[in-house]
Scaffold this motif. Structure first.
Motif, short mmCIF file in Angstrom:
data_model
loop_
_atom_site.label_atom_id
_atom_site.label_comp_id
_atom_site.label_asym_id
_atom_site.label_seq_id
_atom_site.Cartn_x
_atom_site.Cartn_y
_atom_site.Cartn_z
N ASP A 58 0.90 -1.18 0.10
CA ASP A 58 0.04 0.06 -0.01
C ASP A 58 1.00 1.29 0.08
N LYS A 59 1.97 1.34 0.82
CA LYS A 59 2.79 2.33 0.90
C LYS A 59 3.43 2.61 -0.39
N LYS A 60 3.88 1.72 -1.03
CA LYS A 60 4.60 1.65 -2.42
C LYS A 60 3.57 2.43 -3.33
N TYR A 61 2.53 1.94 -3.56
CA TYR A 61 1.62 2.37 -4.34
C TYR A 61 1.01 3.95 -4.00
N ARG A 62 0.91 4.31 -3.06
CA ARG A 62 0.88 5.77 -2.51
C ARG A 62 1.97 6.41 -2.87
N ASP A 63 3.29 6.16 -2.56
CA ASP A 63 4.49 6.81 -2.88
C ASP A 63 4.52 7.16 -4.30
N GLN A 64 4.35 5.82 -5.04
CA GLN A 64 4.08 6.29 -6.56
C GLN A 64 3.31 7.38 -6.94
N MET A 65 2.16 7.18 -6.63
CA MET A 65 1.08 8.28 -6.64
C MET A 65 1.49 9.65 -6.05
N PHE A 66 1.98 9.63 -4.95
CA PHE A 66 2.58 11.27 -4.54
C PHE A 66 3.53 11.60 -5.70
N GLU A 67 4.54 10.74 -5.98
CA GLU A 67 5.65 11.21 -6.97
C GLU A 67 5.08 11.34 -8.53
N ASN A 68 4.03 10.96 -8.80
CA ASN A 68 3.38 11.13 -9.93
C ASN A 68 2.53 12.46 -10.02
N THR A 69 1.81 12.82 -8.81
CA THR A 69 1.34 14.08 -8.64
C THR A 69 2.37 15.30 -8.80
N LEU A 70 3.45 14.84 -7.93
CA LEU A 70 4.32 16.00 -7.99
C LEU A 70 4.99 16.22 -9.36
N ALA A 71 5.29 15.15 -10.17
CA ALA A 71 6.00 15.38 -11.21
C ALA A 71 4.92 15.99 -12.15
N SER A 72 3.66 15.67 -12.12
CA SER A 72 2.54 16.43 -12.90
C SER A 72 2.39 17.81 -12.59
N LYS A 73 2.96 18.37 -11.52
CA LYS A 73 2.75 19.62 -11.14
C LYS A 73 3.94 20.45 -11.67
N HIS A 74 5.13 19.68 -11.86
CA HIS A 74 6.67 20.14 -12.12
C HIS A 74 6.22 20.31 -13.68
N ASN A 75 5.64 19.47 -14.41
CA ASN A 75 5.60 19.42 -15.84
C ASN A 75 4.69 20.62 -16.36
N THR A 76 3.74 20.75 -15.36
CA THR A 76 2.80 21.80 -15.94
C THR A 76 3.26 23.21 -15.74
N PHE A 77 4.04 23.34 -14.44
CA PHE A 77 4.73 24.76 -14.52
C PHE A 77 5.84 24.98 -15.48
N GLY A 78 6.59 23.85 -15.74
CA GLY A 78 7.63 23.81 -16.72
C GLY A 78 7.07 24.36 -18.16
N GLY A 79 5.92 23.73 -18.42
CA GLY A 79 5.16 23.67 -19.83
C GLY A 79 4.81 25.31 -19.87
N TYR A 80 4.02 25.87 -18.70
CA TYR A 80 3.82 27.43 -18.96
C TYR A 80 4.77 28.21 -18.92
N VAL A 81 6.02 27.77 -18.31
CA VAL A 81 7.21 28.71 -18.34
C VAL A 81 7.72 28.54 -19.95
#
Length: 161
Positions: free
Chosen positions: A109-132
């Motif tokens: 369960d922790k492994k999947y939650r960590d992966q979901m957190f990392e994906n959410t963080l990567a998505s936010k970074h990609n969005t910010f980088g895209g707008y920049v």
């Protein structure tokens, strides 16, 4: 008279910005699908852990029932030390197994939650980088547009500055 080079550069920057915006939208949709897949896998892992736990409890109950049947058929007293020890050992082993099953379920369960957190963080970074990138492209395009527009007004060439 054709379109000037400044106008073409501005149009290119605008088209590039639209492409980046579309790419951001596609990445966000893909990330949402992946998050949903991780959530389903997480729930499936929880269900499998519960099934393993129930199976182990059933095995323990069957072992205790078998021991009781053997004890009653052999004439042992139900409070004899050897009979109580056999049952106690079966219970101790089952408790260890159940604790390992729960620990394994929590780790998955922790492994999947960590992966979901990392994906959410990567998505936010990609969005910010895209707008920049969009803003940078549009700014560069507008600067080129201004450069070439002003160059038409000037009679001097770039090497004569």
């Amino acid at each position: 008279m054709g379109v000037g080079s400044g106008t073409m550069m501005m149009a290119s920057a605008a088209a590039n910005a639209v492409g980046i915006a579309y790419s951001l939208k596609a990445q966000k949709a893909a990330m949402q699908r992946e998050q949903q897949r991780y959530e389903q896998e997480r729930k499936l892992a929880q269900l499998q852990a519960i099934e393993q736990e129930n199976s182990r409890k059933d095995a323990l109950n069957q072992t205790l029932a078998d021991n009781l049947a053997f004890q009653s058929a052999s004439g042992y007293y139900d409070d004899s030390r050897s009979f109580l020890n056999i049952s106690k050992q079966a219970i101790n082993k089952a408790e260890k197994d159940l604790s390992n099953i729960r620990l394994h379920g929590v780790a998955i369960d922790k492994k999947y939650r960590d992966q979901m957190f990392e994906n959410t963080l990567a998505s936010k970074h990609n969005t910010f980088g895209g707008y920049v990138s969009i803003v940078s492209g549009l700014t560069s395009g507008y600067a080129n547009y201004q450069w070439y527009k002003d160059e038409k007004k000037s009679t001097s060439k770039w090497w004569q500055v």
